[in-house]
Design an enzyme around this catalytic site. Structure first.
Site, PDB file in Angstrom:
ATOM      1  N   HIS A   1       0.815  -1.213   0.000  1.00  0.00           N
ATOM      2  CA  HIS A   1       0.000   0.000   0.000  1.00  0.00           C
ATOM      3  C   HIS A   1       0.856   1.273   0.000  1.00  0.00           C
ATOM      4  O   HIS A   1       0.372   2.337  -0.358  1.00  0.00           O
ATOM      5  CB  HIS A   1      -0.984  -0.014   1.173  1.00  0.00           C
TER       6      HIS A   1
ATOM      7  N   GLU B   1     -11.724   0.051  -4.787  1.00  0.00           N
ATOM      8  CA  GLU B   1     -10.801   0.169  -3.658  1.00  0.00           C
ATOM      9  C   GLU B   1     -11.202   1.287  -2.689  1.00  0.00           C
ATOM     10  O   GLU B   1     -11.234   0.999  -1.493  1.00  0.00           O
ATOM     11  CB  GLU B   1      -9.371   0.396  -4.183  1.00  0.00           C
TER      12      GLU B   1
ATOM     13  N   HIS C   1     -14.385  -0.557  -0.643  1.00  0.00           N
ATOM     14  CA  HIS C   1     -13.421  -1.383   0.082  1.00  0.00           C
ATOM     15  C   HIS C   1     -12.787  -0.631   1.255  1.00  0.00           C
ATOM     16  O   HIS C   1     -12.731  -1.135   2.366  1.00  0.00           O
ATOM     17  CB  HIS C   1     -12.350  -1.895  -0.875  1.00  0.00           C
TER      18      HIS C   1
HETATM   19 CU1  CUO Z   1      -4.850  -4.308   1.308  1.00  0.00          CU
HETATM   20 CU2  CUO Z   1      -8.084  -4.141   2.171  1.00  0.00          CU
HETATM   21  O1  CUO Z   1      -6.239  -3.999   2.789  1.00  0.00           O
HETATM   22  O2  CUO Z   1      -6.538  -3.514   0.924  1.00  0.00           O
END
Ligand code: CUO
Length: 673
Positions: free
Chosen positions: A200, A338, A353
């Site tokens: 991320h 996302e 998400h």
């Molecule tokens: Cu990697 Cu839900 O945590 O995207």
């Protein structure tokens, strides 16, 4: 143990920054010289910090220094975006260092670390800079809080050189009364959580500079990396006699699985809140976080996303239809679900998400009446510890599959490679029997002192237990009858041979369980070719040394191209988790190998010095994803008619071999630092 010391002292390499007086906070200004001389005595290096006009930190400073910081919370994302912009906008490295030194003692430590890391990874002039392992800077996000008391004791009482590693308890978050606890070694693995944090970091979903977000196929990679995490988790569940994870597809249903993290934040000096069994989501109204959202908002976004998938197009913010076709569909959906700032239309399709993470992480205090912060699901460095992470991502993946199952199945010409056939595949563990993989426990030492404030400085090691497997070699015999030299991409997947009832799979279900182990390019000479490949070369993993970066045994020489690459590449599945645990009696699996035509896979670009060795889940820094095929090919779509089982799916350029994974629960190897 809170990071209260003036931070222009770098612990690891004994560097002192010479800071202009006006940089000091009011708290330190009266004692500025004293601090410099206190730390100056054992400094090996003094770094002058340029006096610059001071940046406007009002927005970054709106998050308190002792608050928790979450990328999933929209207001925090905007704050981080602002700080990233400040760091990205500095003209030179010297100016960047000045502003970083100035900001370090003013803004929230997690926020500072995140924004500076993103900037260092994305600025062209800082690409060779080493990021310390995040687990070293913030060990509190990775291990049992009780360990810290012992570590402090060791560091203050015992001189360096005689210190013993502090053993992190093997499984400390729950007892075997909770069946989910059998998965502790996966969910709480430091390497896995570091991989997720790093992923991320490499693929932020918000930044003022759109180029930081808008990377080649980033939406598709969001889908694929998380799909693989769920597939891996399911194989791990099978290794523990548990059925595959159930989707969290009803937002009104209580979450059966509770989670009690047993961790304290060293920044906020608060415990990470637990979630009790059978907690339900509730509408959120938290003024502090500027969040006022109902569960029905999530449901509305979900319904619109499904509508877009079923209609085959999304409507962007200008009202244009963008088709969800086989080329770009999955990438658009990834950014939309996302959601990242390059979502085609956040007004309509929302932020499903990310806010799912937020709803779950605030289910214990939805209106902030208890003044509690978010649970582990609210932070990408800790989210994978919680069983509900996998239920949430199984659901997110199911939405992606709703799109994938609408695409035409691959035809035989899209799968075959004329003239190329695989004669035989074998896997051999070092010193073991053919086609048997073996797993066991290992204890490894990691230096966590950087994130703690000891008066007598020096290393303190934590010894933690993780899964490990015996390294192995694939031997693949390929026949090239084309009469000319050809190139192929070897794609290797592993999946369980039967479902949780012991029944043979339908490929439409089994394809979702296939875990990528490796992908690499080979040259095929006319006639017979024998390909040998080591498990340690996997395109999915990075070695343990790189996960933690303080274990320098294999560290390349300073200043070399290899060292640059070593530094960049914190993203990657940890090598010790390449193979699922398996069972003491042996878990039957199928290993699938395919050689596809490189002419159809190739992406023409130079990969030198670009950190490409964990490309399958992490992509390649500053480059296009190095495989033109859809991620997950050939299992990302439903099988063609007549190929309802994996054996019927095979074309001559594919092969299948039965493999057994045997776990020895009594074997523990200690890897000392
Ligand atoms: Cu990697 Cu839900 O945590 O995207």
């Amino acid at each position: 143990d809170r990071p209260t010391e003036p931070v222009f002292m770098e612990k690891g390499n004994k560097t002192v920054f010479d800071v202009p007086d006006k940089f000091l906070t009011d708290r330190y200004r009266p004692i500025g010289n004293e601090i410099q001389s206190r730390f100056g005595e054992n400094a090996e290096q003094r770094v002058p910090v340029r006096d610059i006009s001071l940046p406007d930190l009002r927005i970054p400073m709106s998050l308190g220094r002792d608050e928790q910081f979450s990328l999933f919370i929209p207001s925090h994302r905007r704050i981080a975006g602002r700080l990233i912009d400040i760091f990205m906008g500095m003209r030179t490295v010297d100016d960047l260092m000045s502003v970083a030194v100035y900001a370090r003692d003013r803004v929230n430590p997690y926020l500072f670390n995140y924004a500076l890391s993103v900037a260092l990874l994305h600025r062209p002039d800082t690409k060779g800079v080493d990021l310390p392992s995040f687990a070293q800077s913030f060990p509190d996000k990775f291990i049992d809080s009780q360990v810290f008391r012992q570590m402090r004791e060791e560091a203050t009482v015992v001189p360096e050189g005689s210190r013993m590693p502090i053993v992190v308890p093997r499984d400390y978050t729950a007892s075997d009364l909770d069946p989910e606890h059998r998965l502790w070694y996966f969910r709480e693995d430091m390497g896995i959580n570091l991989h997720h944090w790093h992923w991320h970091l490499v693929y932020p979903f918000e930044a003022g500079d759109r180029r930081v977000v808008d990377k080649d196929r980033r939406g598709e990679l969001f889908y694929y990396m998380h799909e693989q995490v769920v597939a891996r988790y399911n194989m791990e569940r099978f290794s523990n006699k548990l059925a595959r994870v159930t989707r969290f597809n009803n937002f009104r249903e209580p979450i059966a699985e509770g989670y009690f993290p047993k961790m304290d934040s060293l920044v906020s000096s608060r415990a990470w809140p637990p979630r009790f069994d059978n907690t339900s989501l509730k509408d959120l109204n938290r003024e502090l976080d500027q969040i006022n959202l109902d569960i029905s908002d999530l449901e509305r976004w979900r319904d619109r996303i499904f509508e877009a998938i079923h209609q085959g197009f999304v409507v962007d913010s200008s009202g244009n239809r963008i088709p969800l076709d086989e080329n770009r569909g999955i990438d658009i959906l990834g950014n939309m679900l996302e959601a990242s700032i390059i979502s085609p239309n956040q007004q309509v399709y929302g932020d499903l998400h990310n806010l799912g993470h937020v709803f779950i992480s605030y289910s214990h205090d939805p209106d902030h009446r208890h003044l509690e912060s978010f649970g582990v699901m609210g932070d990408s460095a800790t989210a994978m510890r919680d069983p509900v992470f996998y239920r949430w991502h199984a659901y997110i993946d199911d939405i992606f599959q709703e799109h994938k199952t609408r695409l035409p199945p691959y035809t035989l010409p899209q799968l075959q490679y004329n003239g190329i056939s695989i004669a035989r595949v074998q896997v051999s563990s070092d010193g073991g029997r053919p086609n048997v993989l073996s797993t066991f426990w290992q204890q490894s030492d990691v230096d966590l002192s950087r994130g703690m404030d000891f008066v007598p400085r020096g290393n303190v090691f934590a010894r933690f237990t993780h899964l490990q497997h015996t390294p192995f070699t694939y031997t693949i015999n390929v026949n090239n009858a084309s009469g000319a030299q050809r190139f192929g991409t070897v794609r290797i997947f592993l999946g369980p041979k039967t479902d949780e009832r012991g029944q043979p799979w339908l490929l439409r279900d089994q394809r979702l369980m296939m875990v990528e182990l490796d992908k690499f390019i080979v040259q095929l000479n006319p006639g017979q070719n024998t390909i040998r490949r080591r498990s340690t070369e996997s395109s999915v993993t990075i070695p343990f040394e790189r996960v933690f970066r303080n274990l320098d045994a294999n560290r390349p020489a300073a200043g070399t191209a290899e060292e640059l690459e070593f530094n960049f590449c914190g993203c990657g599945w940890p090598e010790h988790m390449l193979i699922p645990k398996g069972l003491p009696e042996g878990m039957p699996c199928e290993l699938f190998v395919m050689v596809s035509n490189y002419e159809d896979d190739r992406v023409d670009q130079d990969l030198v010095g670009s950190c490409s060795d964990a490309a399958s889940y992490c992509g390649v820094r500053d480059r296009r994803y190095p495989d033109r095929r859809a991620m997950g090919y050939p299992f990302d779509r439903l099988p063609r008619q007549g190929a309802d089982r994996l054996v019927n799916f095979l074309t001559p350029n594919m092969s299948l071999v039965d493999v057994v994974i045997r776990h020895d629960p009594n074997k523990t190897i200690v890897r000392q630092q």
